[in-house]
Design a protein around this motif. Sequence first.
Motif, PDB file in Angstrom:
ATOM      1  N   PHE A 190       0.806  -1.226   0.000  1.00 60.23           N
ATOM      2  CA  PHE A 190       0.000   0.000   0.000  1.00 60.23           C
ATOM      3  C   PHE A 190       0.841   1.279   0.000  1.00 60.23           C
ATOM      4  N   ALA A 191       2.152   1.156   0.125  1.00 57.97           N
ATOM      5  CA  ALA A 191       3.005   2.344   0.215  1.00 57.97           C
ATOM      6  C   ALA A 191       3.040   3.102  -1.113  1.00 57.97           C
ATOM      7  N   PRO A 192       3.108   4.427  -1.064  1.00 58.13           N
ATOM      8  CA  PRO A 192       3.257   5.208  -2.310  1.00 58.13           C
ATOM      9  C   PRO A 192       4.589   4.895  -2.980  1.00 58.13           C
ATOM     10  N   VAL A 193       4.608   5.002  -4.295  1.00 59.33           N
ATOM     11  CA  VAL A 193       5.790   4.624  -5.076  1.00 59.33           C
ATOM     12  C   VAL A 193       6.197   5.772  -5.989  1.00 59.33           C
ATOM     13  N   GLU A 194       7.474   6.072  -5.998  1.00 59.21           N
ATOM     14  CA  GLU A 194       8.020   7.021  -6.952  1.00 59.21           C
ATOM     15  C   GLU A 194       8.927   6.265  -7.913  1.00 59.21           C
ATOM     16  N   TYR A 195       8.847   6.605  -9.185  1.00 58.55           N
ATOM     17  CA  TYR A 195       9.632   5.889 -10.185  1.00 58.55           C
ATOM     18  C   TYR A 195      10.032   6.845 -11.296  1.00 58.55           C
ATOM     19  N   ARG A 196      11.004   6.411 -12.072  1.00 55.82           N
ATOM     20  CA  ARG A 196      11.418   7.204 -13.232  1.00 55.82           C
ATOM     21  C   ARG A 196      11.584   6.290 -14.432  1.00 55.82           C
ATOM     22  N   CYS A 197      11.455   6.868 -15.604  1.00 52.11           N
ATOM     23  CA  CYS A 197      11.531   6.114 -16.854  1.00 52.11           C
ATOM     24  C   CYS A 197      12.943   6.220 -17.416  1.00 52.11           C
ATOM     25  N   ILE A 198      13.520   5.070 -17.747  1.00 47.32           N
ATOM     26  CA  ILE A 198      14.892   5.016 -18.246  1.00 47.32           C
ATOM     27  C   ILE A 198      14.905   4.334 -19.609  1.00 47.32           C
ATOM     28  N   ARG A 199      15.547   4.944 -20.583  1.00 51.97           N
ATOM     29  CA  ARG A 199      15.639   4.347 -21.906  1.00 51.97           C
ATOM     30  C   ARG A 199      16.659   3.210 -21.883  1.00 51.97           C
ATOM     31  N   ASN A 200      16.277   2.040 -22.408  1.00 51.37           N
ATOM     32  CA  ASN A 200      17.205   0.897 -22.437  1.00 51.37           C
ATOM     33  C   ASN A 200      17.553   0.452 -23.856  1.00 51.37           C
ATOM     34  N   SER A 201      17.029   1.149 -24.853  1.00 55.08           N
ATOM     35  CA  SER A 201      17.394   0.929 -26.250  1.00 55.08           C
ATOM     36  C   SER A 201      16.924   2.160 -27.026  1.00 55.08           C
ATOM     37  N   PRO A 202      17.281   2.282 -28.299  1.00 53.14           N
ATOM     38  CA  PRO A 202      16.822   3.452 -29.061  1.00 53.14           C
ATOM     39  C   PRO A 202      15.312   3.605 -29.129  1.00 53.14           C
ATOM     40  N   VAL A 203      14.557   2.511 -28.954  1.00 53.50           N
ATOM     41  CA  VAL A 203      13.106   2.604 -29.105  1.00 53.50           C
ATOM     42  C   VAL A 203      12.334   2.169 -27.872  1.00 53.50           C
ATOM     43  N   SER A 204      12.997   1.691 -26.816  1.00 60.49           N
ATOM     44  CA  SER A 204      12.277   1.160 -25.662  1.00 60.49           C
ATOM     45  C   SER A 204      12.775   1.754 -24.355  1.00 60.49           C
ATOM     46  N   SER A 205      11.901   1.709 -23.347  1.00 65.18           N
ATOM     47  CA  SER A 205      12.210   2.252 -22.031  1.00 65.18           C
ATOM     48  C   SER A 205      11.628   1.341 -20.957  1.00 65.18           C
TER      49      SER A 205
ATOM     50  N   VAL B 138      11.734   2.063  -9.771  1.00 63.36           N
ATOM     51  CA  VAL B 138      11.430   2.854  -8.584  1.00 63.36           C
ATOM     52  C   VAL B 138      12.696   3.560  -8.109  1.00 63.36           C
ATOM     53  N   THR B 139      12.524   4.727  -7.532  1.00 61.21           N
ATOM     54  CA  THR B 139      13.677   5.491  -7.061  1.00 61.21           C
ATOM     55  C   THR B 139      14.157   5.022  -5.689  1.00 61.21           C
ATOM     56  N   ALA B 140      13.255   4.402  -4.911  1.00 53.88           N
ATOM     57  CA  ALA B 140      13.626   3.878  -3.592  1.00 53.88           C
ATOM     58  C   ALA B 140      13.048   2.477  -3.452  1.00 53.88           C
ATOM     59  N   PRO B 141      13.792   1.446  -3.856  1.00 55.41           N
ATOM     60  CA  PRO B 141      13.277   0.075  -3.825  1.00 55.41           C
ATOM     61  C   PRO B 141      12.850  -0.352  -2.424  1.00 55.41           C
ATOM     62  N   GLN B 142      11.678  -0.975  -2.329  1.00 52.94           N
ATOM     63  CA  GLN B 142      11.204  -1.488  -1.057  1.00 52.94           C
ATOM     64  C   GLN B 142      10.516  -2.845  -1.196  1.00 52.94           C
ATOM     65  N   LEU B 143      10.185  -3.240  -2.420  1.00 44.73           N
ATOM     66  CA  LEU B 143       9.511  -4.516  -2.645  1.00 44.73           C
ATOM     67  C   LEU B 143      10.380  -5.687  -2.216  1.00 44.73           C
ATOM     68  N   LYS B 144       9.751  -6.700  -1.619  1.00 39.75           N
ATOM     69  CA  LYS B 144      10.417  -7.950  -1.273  1.00 39.75           C
ATOM     70  C   LYS B 144       9.719  -9.090  -2.016  1.00 39.75           C
ATOM     71  N   LEU B 145      10.490  -9.840  -2.798  1.00 39.94           N
ATOM     72  CA  LEU B 145       9.918 -10.993  -3.484  1.00 39.94           C
ATOM     73  C   LEU B 145       9.773 -12.138  -2.496  1.00 39.94           C
ATOM     74  N   ALA B 146       8.642 -12.820  -2.565  1.00 39.29           N
ATOM     75  CA  ALA B 146       8.352 -13.890  -1.615  1.00 39.29           C
ATOM     76  C   ALA B 146       8.274 -15.238  -2.317  1.00 39.29           C
ATOM     77  N   SER B 147       8.766 -16.259  -1.658  1.00 37.47           N
ATOM     78  CA  SER B 147       8.497 -17.639  -2.073  1.00 37.47           C
ATOM     79  C   SER B 147       8.903 -17.936  -3.512  1.00 37.47           C
ATOM     80  N   ILE B 148      10.099 -17.490  -3.914  1.00 33.59           N
ATOM     81  CA  ILE B 148      10.567 -17.735  -5.279  1.00 33.59           C
ATOM     82  C   ILE B 148      11.124 -19.160  -5.393  1.00 33.59           C
ATOM     83  N   GLU B 149      10.773 -19.856  -6.483  1.00 36.09           N
ATOM     84  CA  GLU B 149      11.268 -21.207  -6.743  1.00 36.09           C
ATOM     85  C   GLU B 149      11.711 -21.319  -8.196  1.00 36.09           C
TER      86      GLU B 149
END
Length: 270
Positions: free
Chosen positions: A91-106, A110-121
Amino acid sequence: MQISGKKTILYILWLYCLISLYLASYFYTETIAHIPPYAEKSDLSPVISAERETLTKEDYSFIFEQTGLGRSAADELQSLAELEEYQRIYFAPVEYRCIRNSPVSSEEYVTAPQLKLASIEEGDILITRSSHVFSWRNGHAAIVIDAEEGRTLEAVVIGKNSSIQNISKWERYPNIAVLRLKNASAEERKKIANTAEKYLNDKPYNLIVGLFPRKYSDIETAGATQCAHLVWLAYASAGYDIDSDKGLIVTPKDILESDLFETVQTYGMG
């Protein structure tokens, strides 16, 4: 001269409308990079208490809407405090920015990572809508090949071969989903992940694989791929067609909508 002047004005108006439409669609695209939960934040303690030995279907649905955690992830948490931490992040507010990763895609991060991945297999699939070409959210997909070491296999971007990545970058996306194959053992899912690593690593990127070359090929001789196709082919080689619309080109959205998966975790998807 008068006709020429009218044509010039019409051309300028057409160009202005085109640019305005593009900017509007682009800014709208940015507004849906993270969609907050639809439900209101509620107290979890009535569901997670010492007096309750088992959870009902309704309890799991409530936990999911409050934390983004599916049943398998919720079952692994041992305390109310752990669930409340996932709820806080969800429920926390999220700030993020858009970064280009190729000439045509972005991509958005998030600017301050807080997510925790759970139960990855091993064999789990990661999906995000954060990747986009201009205002079209094509999304991105990956398969977990080593949960303990946090390694994924991904076809990342045009111009680069598929490669092994660190899963930590997925905690920087403003929206993700973690999917797991239903009714399959951990051993079977791990075997799919191992097959993907063996045959689909270091493959050239081809955005239109499915149109040319054809979508399905023997995984042992597979050529170029793209992110969703890589994940799809790994599962197709084990007998699972995870492309929900069975089209020529498989997309992350097609995989996300497949009924062969359960949702382990979701975040920022609405």
